[in-house]
Design a protein around this motif. Structure first.
Motif, PDB file in Angstrom:
ATOM      1  N   SER A   1      22.286  -2.261  -7.576  1.00 37.63           N
ATOM      2  CA  SER A   1      22.387  -3.061  -6.354  1.00 37.63           C
ATOM      3  C   SER A   1      21.536  -2.456  -5.239  1.00 37.63           C
ATOM      4  O   SER A   1      20.858  -3.180  -4.496  1.00 37.63           O
ATOM      5  N   LEU A   2      21.556  -1.118  -5.143  1.00 29.01           N
ATOM      6  CA  LEU A   2      20.759  -0.449  -4.117  1.00 29.01           C
ATOM      7  C   LEU A   2      19.264  -0.667  -4.348  1.00 29.01           C
ATOM      8  O   LEU A   2      18.497  -0.918  -3.407  1.00 29.01           O
ATOM      9  N   ILE A   3      18.837  -0.582  -5.603  1.00 29.19           N
ATOM     10  CA  ILE A   3      17.424  -0.810  -5.930  1.00 29.19           C
ATOM     11  C   ILE A   3      16.993  -2.204  -5.492  1.00 29.19           C
ATOM     12  O   ILE A   3      15.972  -2.387  -4.813  1.00 29.19           O
ATOM     13  N   GLU A   4      17.775  -3.196  -5.884  1.00 25.60           N
ATOM     14  CA  GLU A   4      17.408  -4.581  -5.576  1.00 25.60           C
ATOM     15  C   GLU A   4      17.461  -4.846  -4.070  1.00 25.60           C
ATOM     16  O   GLU A   4      16.600  -5.540  -3.520  1.00 25.60           O
ATOM     17  N   ALA A   5      18.448  -4.281  -3.383  1.00 25.75           N
ATOM     18  CA  ALA A   5      18.557  -4.472  -1.936  1.00 25.75           C
ATOM     19  C   ALA A   5      17.374  -3.826  -1.215  1.00 25.75           C
ATOM     20  O   ALA A   5      16.823  -4.392  -0.264  1.00 25.75           O
ATOM     21  N   CYS A   6      16.977  -2.624  -1.668  1.00 29.29           N
ATOM     22  CA  CYS A   6      15.837  -1.947  -1.044  1.00 29.29           C
ATOM     23  C   CYS A   6      14.554  -2.756  -1.230  1.00 29.29           C
ATOM     24  O   CYS A   6      13.770  -2.935  -0.296  1.00 29.29           O
ATOM     25  N   LEU A   7      14.332  -3.260  -2.441  1.00 29.46           N
ATOM     26  CA  LEU A   7      13.120  -4.042  -2.699  1.00 29.46           C
ATOM     27  C   LEU A   7      13.092  -5.301  -1.832  1.00 29.46           C
ATOM     28  O   LEU A   7      12.032  -5.686  -1.311  1.00 29.46           O
ATOM     29  N   GLU A   8      14.249  -5.922  -1.677  1.00 28.83           N
ATOM     30  CA  GLU A   8      14.321  -7.108  -0.823  1.00 28.83           C
ATOM     31  C   GLU A   8      14.083  -6.737   0.638  1.00 28.83           C
ATOM     32  O   GLU A   8      13.383  -7.454   1.373  1.00 28.83           O
ATOM     33  N   ALA A   9      14.628  -5.600   1.050  1.00 28.40           N
ATOM     34  CA  ALA A   9      14.448  -5.161   2.433  1.00 28.40           C
ATOM     35  C   ALA A   9      12.984  -4.824   2.722  1.00 28.40           C
ATOM     36  O   ALA A   9      12.454  -5.150   3.795  1.00 28.40           O
ATOM     37  N   PHE A  10      12.313  -4.205   1.781  1.00 30.79           N
ATOM     38  CA  PHE A  10      10.910  -3.836   1.989  1.00 30.79           C
ATOM     39  C   PHE A  10      10.034  -5.065   2.205  1.00 30.79           C
ATOM     40  O   PHE A  10       9.061  -5.031   2.960  1.00 30.79           O
ATOM     41  N   LYS A  11      10.370  -6.150   1.528  1.00 33.07           N
ATOM     42  CA  LYS A  11       9.554  -7.369   1.634  1.00 33.07           C
ATOM     43  C   LYS A  11       9.619  -7.990   3.028  1.00 33.07           C
ATOM     44  O   LYS A  11       8.752  -8.778   3.398  1.00 33.07           O
ATOM     45  N   THR A  12      10.638  -7.652   3.803  1.00 34.10           N
ATOM     46  CA  THR A  12      10.762  -8.231   5.147  1.00 34.10           C
ATOM     47  C   THR A  12       9.753  -7.632   6.124  1.00 34.10           C
ATOM     48  O   THR A  12       9.461  -8.229   7.161  1.00 34.10           O
ATOM     49  N   GLY A  13       9.242  -6.447   5.822  1.00 34.22           N
ATOM     50  CA  GLY A  13       8.347  -5.765   6.742  1.00 34.22           C
ATOM     51  C   GLY A  13       9.063  -5.066   7.883  1.00 34.22           C
ATOM     52  O   GLY A  13       8.421  -4.524   8.785  1.00 34.22           O
ATOM     53  N   ALA A  14      10.397  -5.076   7.843  1.00 38.15           N
ATOM     54  CA  ALA A  14      11.179  -4.477   8.923  1.00 38.15           C
ATOM     55  C   ALA A  14      11.478  -2.999   8.676  1.00 38.15           C
ATOM     56  O   ALA A  14      12.026  -2.327   9.547  1.00 38.15           O
ATOM     57  N   VAL A  15      11.121  -2.480   7.493  1.00 38.77           N
ATOM     58  CA  VAL A  15      11.388  -1.078   7.169  1.00 38.77           C
ATOM     59  C   VAL A  15      10.172  -0.243   7.547  1.00 38.77           C
ATOM     60  O   VAL A  15       9.087  -0.406   6.979  1.00 38.77           O
TER      61      VAL A  15
ATOM     62  N   MET B   1       4.230  -0.972  -8.655  1.00 38.72           N
ATOM     63  CA  MET B   1       4.161  -1.571  -7.332  1.00 38.72           C
ATOM     64  C   MET B   1       2.704  -1.842  -6.959  1.00 38.72           C
ATOM     65  O   MET B   1       1.779  -1.306  -7.574  1.00 38.72           O
ATOM     66  N   GLU B   2       2.517  -2.677  -5.945  1.00 37.88           N
ATOM     67  CA  GLU B   2       1.199  -2.907  -5.372  1.00 37.88           C
ATOM     68  C   GLU B   2       0.957  -1.841  -4.312  1.00 37.88           C
ATOM     69  O   GLU B   2       1.822  -1.569  -3.485  1.00 37.88           O
ATOM     70  N   THR B   3      -0.230  -1.235  -4.308  1.00 38.86           N
ATOM     71  CA  THR B   3      -0.484  -0.112  -3.410  1.00 38.86           C
ATOM     72  C   THR B   3      -0.373  -0.493  -1.945  1.00 38.86           C
ATOM     73  O   THR B   3       0.011   0.338  -1.107  1.00 38.86           O
ATOM     74  N   GLU B   4      -0.690  -1.722  -1.602  1.00 41.56           N
ATOM     75  CA  GLU B   4      -0.608  -2.101  -0.188  1.00 41.56           C
ATOM     76  C   GLU B   4       0.823  -2.248   0.288  1.00 41.56           C
ATOM     77  O   GLU B   4       1.079  -2.403   1.485  1.00 41.56           O
ATOM     78  N   GLU B   5       1.787  -2.190  -0.619  1.00 40.22           N
ATOM     79  CA  GLU B   5       3.188  -2.343  -0.246  1.00 40.22           C
ATOM     80  C   GLU B   5       3.943  -1.015  -0.234  1.00 40.22           C
ATOM     81  O   GLU B   5       5.164  -0.984  -0.202  1.00 40.22           O
ATOM     82  N   ILE B   6       3.213   0.096  -0.255  1.00 43.09           N
ATOM     83  CA  ILE B   6       3.865   1.402  -0.273  1.00 43.09           C
ATOM     84  C   ILE B   6       4.649   1.610   1.028  1.00 43.09           C
ATOM     85  O   ILE B   6       4.125   1.402   2.119  1.00 43.09           O
ATOM     86  N   VAL B   7       5.905   2.009   0.893  1.00 45.85           N
ATOM     87  CA  VAL B   7       6.729   2.369   2.043  1.00 45.85           C
ATOM     88  C   VAL B   7       6.806   3.888   2.099  1.00 45.85           C
ATOM     89  O   VAL B   7       7.265   4.527   1.151  1.00 45.85           O
ATOM     90  N   LYS B   8       6.341   4.475   3.181  1.00 45.11           N
ATOM     91  CA  LYS B   8       6.310   5.927   3.299  1.00 45.11           C
ATOM     92  C   LYS B   8       7.593   6.446   3.948  1.00 45.11           C
ATOM     93  O   LYS B   8       8.422   5.672   4.430  1.00 45.11           O
ATOM     94  N   SER B   9       7.731   7.775   3.972  1.00 40.53           N
ATOM     95  CA  SER B   9       8.988   8.354   4.431  1.00 40.53           C
ATOM     96  C   SER B   9       8.899   8.989   5.818  1.00 40.53           C
ATOM     97  O   SER B   9       9.916   9.469   6.319  1.00 40.53           O
TER      98      SER B   9
END
Length: 546
Positions: free
Chosen positions: A121-135, A61-69
């Motif tokens: 499917s979950l992996i791909e959906a999560c990656l797509e969701a992260f790209k929206t910036g809404a997570v 992944m790119e470090t600037e795209e890290i989604v934290k918990s």
């Protein structure tokens, strides 16, 4: 990558379990689209009743795209996404930390059943969701399921989470809050979404055929509040579950236990010189821990996504091409190498030095393919820390890992701990596994065109041995296989020399001087030479007079 430890395969039960594990890894990895590129496998009677299966996965992944918990944003909706919740995996975390007995079969529901296609499917959906910036935050539901994910997300964010169990999608009827909260059903995640943007996230997951519902919200009070049928079913400070881990103060043995002291006094002069070195080598090569593992890894798909540069069986570590992210192809020649290593016999006889050797061997395997070791994840598999020997093994091995990682400049970025790996023998006494701190290590390959495997490449090439150590057969595969002895001192690592040897190996590979490289490990120099000959389908003439 996998690190498997199993008992004697002459036992039908062990063969059945091992075959099932290999088939499970193969089915899941092949189906989810993740290549199984390497690992290690050991067989020893110490694992007859308690086999170990460690898995290491790499992601890019790119470090600037890290989604934290860490949850944040008061009023932000909490989304439950993925599969439905059932009663499978109940108490899985507790089961994983329990001694195995005849009654353990009653706990089979604690073992989760995974669906690799749903996972993909979950992996791909999560990656797509992260790209929206809404997570805003995301965490998977692992051990303890909803309980763990809600408390950890709230504690990390310094906020609270209110969750309504009536909104959780379920696969079974009549479930009670206890079952909702402790189920470890697979393929589930918990998200915190930006307020007002939950709809676009739900649409993404539904398009992938997954569940996605708003099940709660972020609240100011730092608690986890669980609602069920309109009432509060549970309410507790988030930190009580996430941060306030109990600390056990136990006395560390001031000297090694009796079995280790006896091993240190053993002298290799008590072992006679063998009459036939040829026969000895053939027996070592026939040992299950040394013999070819092709019958196992041939069941795996190593080339999913077409980035695997070195296939299993051909080198000391796996090498994966790193495809450039974005439009800049400057790093298109880069790769990553990975390995898992641990000689449990070394650690059993000398946990401190044995753990150091595990770190050094992992780094050595990476260097043998031309990679710079950069980071470690450790899988700490031990018996019960509640007895003096088990605690001594755990504490001293961890000290060895820490010091070795400092010496090799390889930070420990994560890991897991599996304790109480014990069974009860026929006499009713606890029987522990060997202490097995598996080291997973990652290395950076600057240019995938400057790597090598372990097999000889051309007749007439010169063979060099790098480094020096005093020969010893203590704790060796030779002693175990040929003489049935587990005793003696493991080799002692010299980190200054180790760093120089590995640096020289990497430089030689990148300069094109070194065409093949292989470390000396189980079975010693003779086995290493034989493995290079088998891999390269060429022989070797060796002069030991040096």
């Amino acid at each position: 990558l996998n690190a498997l430890r199993f008992g004697n395969l002459q036992d039908a039960r062990n063969r059945r379990i091992f075959a099932g594990v290999v088939e499970g890894i193969s089915h899941y990895g092949n189906s989810v689209g993740v290549p199984t590129v390497g690992g290690e496998i050991y067989f020893d009677n110490a694992y007859n009743g308690n086999p170990l299966v460690n898995a290491m996965a790499l992601g890019l992944m790119e470090t600037e795209e890290i989604v934290k918990s860490g949850a944040k944003g008061l009023g932000n909706p909490v989304l439950y996404v993925g599969s439905t919740t059932g009663r499978d995996g109940m108490g899985g975390a507790s089961f994983a930390s329990a001694e195995l007995t005849d009654k353990s079969m009653d706990d089979r529901p604690a073992v989760q059943v995974g669906d690799p296609f749903l996972e993909k499917s979950l992996i791909e959906a999560c990656l797509e969701a992260f790209k929206t910036g809404a997570v805003v935050a995301a965490q998977d539901m692992g051990a303890a399921g909803i309980t763990c994910s809600t408390s950890e997300m709230a504690a990390k964010g310094g906020v609270g989470i209110e969750l309504d169990l009536d909104k959780i999608p379920v696969r079974e009827t009549g479930m009670v809050p206890y079952e909702y909260l402790l189920s470890e059903s697979q393929e589930r995640m918990l998200f915190v979404a930006a307020s007002g943007r939950e709809g676009e996230l739900i649409e993404i997951f539904q398009r992938w055929g997954l569940q996605a519902v708003v099940a709660g919200q972020v609240i100011a009070e730092p608690i986890v509040r669980i609602l069920f049928k309109g009432e509060i079913a549970a309410e507790i400070p988030a930190t009580a579950l996430a941060d306030n881990t109990p600390i056990y103060h136990r006395e560390l043995l001031t000297e090694p236990p009796e079995y280790a002291q006896k091993a240190q006094l053993w002298q290799d002069s008590t072992i006679p010189i063998p009459e036939s070195h040829n026969e000895i080598l053939l027996k070592l090569l026939d040992s299950p821990s040394i013999a070819s593992k092709r019958w196992i890894y041939r069941q795996y798909d190593h080339q999913v996504q077409n980035n695997t540069v070195i296939l299993p069986g051909g080198a000391d570590a796996a090498v994966i091409r790193v495809r450039p992210l974005g439009a800049n192809p400057a790093n298109s020649r880069r790769g990553v190498a990975a390995t898992t290593d641990c000689n449990p016999r070394y650690v059993y006889l000398d946990p401190y030095n044995g753990a150091k050797l595990a770190v050094a061997e992992a780094a050595r395997n990476l260097s043998c393919v031309g990679a710079d070791p950069i980071a470690v994840t450790d899988n700490l598999n031990f018996g019960s820390p509640e007895n003096s020997i088990g605690y001594w093994q755990l504490a001293t091995a961890c000290q060895g890992i820490a010091e070795a990682c400092q010496e090799m400049n390889t930070p420990v970025t994560g890991g897991n701990v599996s304790l109480y790996n014990e069974t009860v023998d026929a006499a009713g006494s606890p029987q522990s596994i060997y202490p097995t701190p598996v080291i997973g290590m990652v290395g950076l390959v600057p240019d995938i065109g400057q790597i090598c495997g372990q097999g000889w490449q051309k007749a007439g090439d010169l063979i060099y041995i790098l480094g020096f150590s005093l020969p010893t057969i203590g704790a060796s595969e030779y002693l175990a296989v040929i003489h049935g002895l587990v005793t003696g001192k493991p080799p002692v690592i010299d980190f200054e020399l180790e760093r120089k040897v590995q640096a020289a190996c990497r430089r030689g590979i990148r300069a094109g001087w070194v065409k093949s490289a292989h470390d000396c490990a189980e079975g010693g120099l003779a086995t290493a030479l034989a493995e290079c000959s088998i891999s390269g389908q060429l022989g070797a003439e060796i002069d030991l007079s040096w």
